[in-house]
Design an enzyme around this catalytic site. Sequence first.
Site, PDB file in Angstrom:
ATOM      1  N   ILE A 131       4.106  50.104   4.902  1.00 43.94           N
ATOM      2  CA  ILE A 131       5.155  50.730   4.114  1.00 43.94           C
ATOM      3  C   ILE A 131       6.286  51.151   5.043  1.00 43.94           C
ATOM      4  O   ILE A 131       6.077  51.376   6.234  1.00 43.94           O
ATOM      5  CB  ILE A 131       4.646  51.937   3.304  1.00 43.94           C
ATOM      6  CG1 ILE A 131       4.155  53.061   4.221  1.00 43.94           C
ATOM      7  CG2 ILE A 131       3.555  51.520   2.333  1.00 43.94           C
ATOM      8  CD1 ILE A 131       3.889  54.373   3.493  1.00 43.94           C
ATOM      9  N   SER A 132       7.484  51.257   4.492  1.00 40.99           N
ATOM     10  CA  SER A 132       8.667  51.697   5.226  1.00 40.99           C
ATOM     11  C   SER A 132       8.904  50.761   6.420  1.00 40.99           C
ATOM     12  O   SER A 132       8.975  49.550   6.236  1.00 40.99           O
ATOM     13  CB  SER A 132       8.513  53.160   5.638  1.00 40.99           C
ATOM     14  OG  SER A 132       9.730  53.702   6.073  1.00 40.99           O
TER      15      SER A 132
END
Length: 574
Positions: free
Chosen positions: A246-247
């Site tokens: 994620i990110s």
Amino acid sequence: MPVSKGNAEMFQQPRATGHREHDDLLTGGLGLAGLRSMLPPTFADVERPTPAELRRRALWSNWRGIADLAPGGGYGTLYGSVANVPGREFSALATLAGAQQPHRVLLQLPDGFDARNRCVVVAASSGSRGIYGAIAVAGAWGLPRGCAVVYTDKGAGSDYYDLDARQGVMADGTLGGAEAALAFEPSPTAGSGVAYKHAHSQDNPEADWGRHVKQAADFALSTLNEQLPAQAPFTFANTRVIAVGISNGGGAVLRAAELDGGWLDAVVAGEPSVLAEGAGARSLYDYGTEAALLMPCALPQLGIPETPGLALKCAALAARGVLVGETHDAQQKDALAKLHAAGWSDASLRSGAISVAFDLWRAVAVGYASAYGRYSHDAHPCGYRYAALNPDSSPRAATAAERAAWVADASGIPPGAGVGIIDPQPMADMGLGGLQCLRGLWTGQGTDAQRVRKGVDETRAAPPRAGLPVVVIHGTDDGLVPPVFSSAPYVSMAKAAGRDVRYWQVRNAQHFDAFLGLPHMAAAYLPLLPYVYEALDRVEAYLDGKGALPADAVIATVPRMGKPLAAENLAMPH
């Protein structure tokens, strides 16, 4: 549990440790109650914590930094797992060809690993976090189902270096000096304050995030071959490899998806920070420096309370020609209009307010300028540096207890864990001179600006490998990595190239699940992790021949409004 000579030749300082009973792989024995504790796990000797103590505290801080663990948030009941998973960990420092600094790799091998259904989940830490930065993403999904999970800090991480004490972090997390082999040692080592790997490796690690992920997968197979010889060989041909992050970790696995060789079976990327070609695509450095300057003045126009001293700051920006308007209201309106014209939605601006409150825009801009330009800790083009701070924000030397805890407590990018940003300008400047300098590294024409923009361009993504299933999930209200600048252009580029990319857009979801413990955030927003786990479930079923890949969807969630999270709030696609 020694690691064989063959593995030691491939990766430096290999380590192996067992984790069972009250010290498991997933939570270090803390369980959900321990992870929810407001107080971190303690050290018997605060100046000399043991590797085991540092590991448990790092697990606590990384879980709390990523997942919404608050009662009523649904973690561990409606979605996710904190199961007690016994097993072993194998870690090492791995170095890419041409790099000056290593990245950490760590394989978690559960005792329940199913060698008949060979599954490896490879993950990159989000943000600039350390090696456990994806534990709540990849570990929570993969370990309870018997997959081995391998992580990389992708050349970032919390291996801070104390320039005053001339001490850095060794492979086991404890501190060492000049005579030790360190996970990060800046060049030069002279100076005062703190250096950290993401900003000061002089490698521009983001340009190689895909290669970091691939090298972690190589480490996983190498270790499995050594530790499970009766089931060997483990190869990419006979072992399923799914990448998830994620990110920044999402951006890393999308960069890994580009690499040839057929080594990946599927990719799931949540809220990825990724720079693609195409309409609307903008780099994090571009919109981050823009937000650092303009967002504080724009937010009151959206009904968000003003921060103290905002009128003076907006007036100063007007005097510098950044804003126009004779009144405070006119200056605010101009800031908002400029952000709208640059592609920001009101939804992203509202959730971006928390990044203003936590000084994230300046943190990103300062650190990433160093990383993209490959500057040493003493050569920031805008004069910034890092140090422990006194109560009046003046720099000081760190204490032994502070630096001993950095590897466990730090998020990988200051401010935080007692380390702050030293602004190059006097406080009377309100930091605006430095922020304008940072913005000028994107908009200007000088040598430093060209150097930083070249570094940004090195991070640009290409389409994934043909035939590779890719699922991208992004919250429509994301205020740190707005999808209009990242996921949407990436998906458009990939689909235009004929690639099999599926895209879930989640209404009422922003960037930080961990902030949903705040009542006003929980009332307005839904967590993103349930959709990442669901996408992994769908991908696994597809690879097993038991289901189809998820279709593109705009998911119409229902905010909780102060109530416990329920399935109807998530409105998971069927």
